[in-house]
Design a protein around this motif. Structure first.
Motif: not given
Length: 130
Positions: A115-130
Motif C-alpha cells: 500500500x505504501x509503495x502503491x500510494x507513493x507511485x500514484x503520487x509520483x505519477x500525479x506530480x510528474x504528469x502535472x
C-alpha cells in the motif's frame, strides 16, 4: 548518527569532497531544526522532518536550488545504511514480542509495504504528469 552517515558515505564514495560535508551539514541542520520545532509544538518528529525537508527543497523555495546542489553529492544508499542498522538494533530488542505475534505479522507487513509503495507511485505519477 551524522558521523556514521559520513563514514558510510566515505565508504561508498572514497573521494571526500567539501560538497559532501556541506550536504551532510544541510541534512543535519534540517533534522535539528525539525526537532526544535517538535519541542515547541509537540508534533511528531518524523513528519516534521519530512515536511520541513520538502518545504526547504522545493523549487518555489528561495533556497531550494542551492540546497539541492549541496545535497546532490551525497549517496542516498550510503546515508540509509546506518539508519537501517539502528532500526534493526531497535527491532532486535523487541524479539520476544515478534515471536509471540508469529507469522501473522508477515501478511500485515506485506499489505502495508504494498500500500505504501502503491500510494507513493500514484503520487509520483500525479506530480510528474502535472
Amino acid at each position: 548518527m551524522a558521523i556514521a552517515m559520513l563514514l558510510s558515505n566515505v565508504a561508498f564514495r572514497p573521494d571526500v569532497r567539501i560538497a559532501q560535508l556541506l550536504g551532510l551539514a544541510v541534512v543535519v541542520a534540517v533534522v535539528v531544526a525539525a526537532l526544535a520545532i517538535k519541542k515547541l509544538t509537540r508534533l511528531p518528529a518524523i513528519p516534521g522532518v519530512a515536511v520541513l525537508g520538502i518545504l526547504v527543497s522545493t523549487p518555489f523555495s528561495p533556497i531550494g536550488s542551492s540546497l539541492a546542489h549541496l545535497v546532490e553529492s551525497l549517496d542516498f544508499l550510503s546515508l540509509t545504511v546506518p539508519v537501517l542498522v539502528f532500526v534493526g538494533l531497535g527491532i532486535g530488542k523487541d524479539m520476544p514480542v515478534l515471536k509471540r505475534i508469529g507469522w501473522r505479522i508477515v501478511p500485515v507487513a506485506l499489505v502495508s509495504f504494498a500500500a505504501s509503495f502503491g500510494a507513493a507511485a500514484v503520487i509520483a505519477q500525479f506530480t510528474l504528469n502535472f
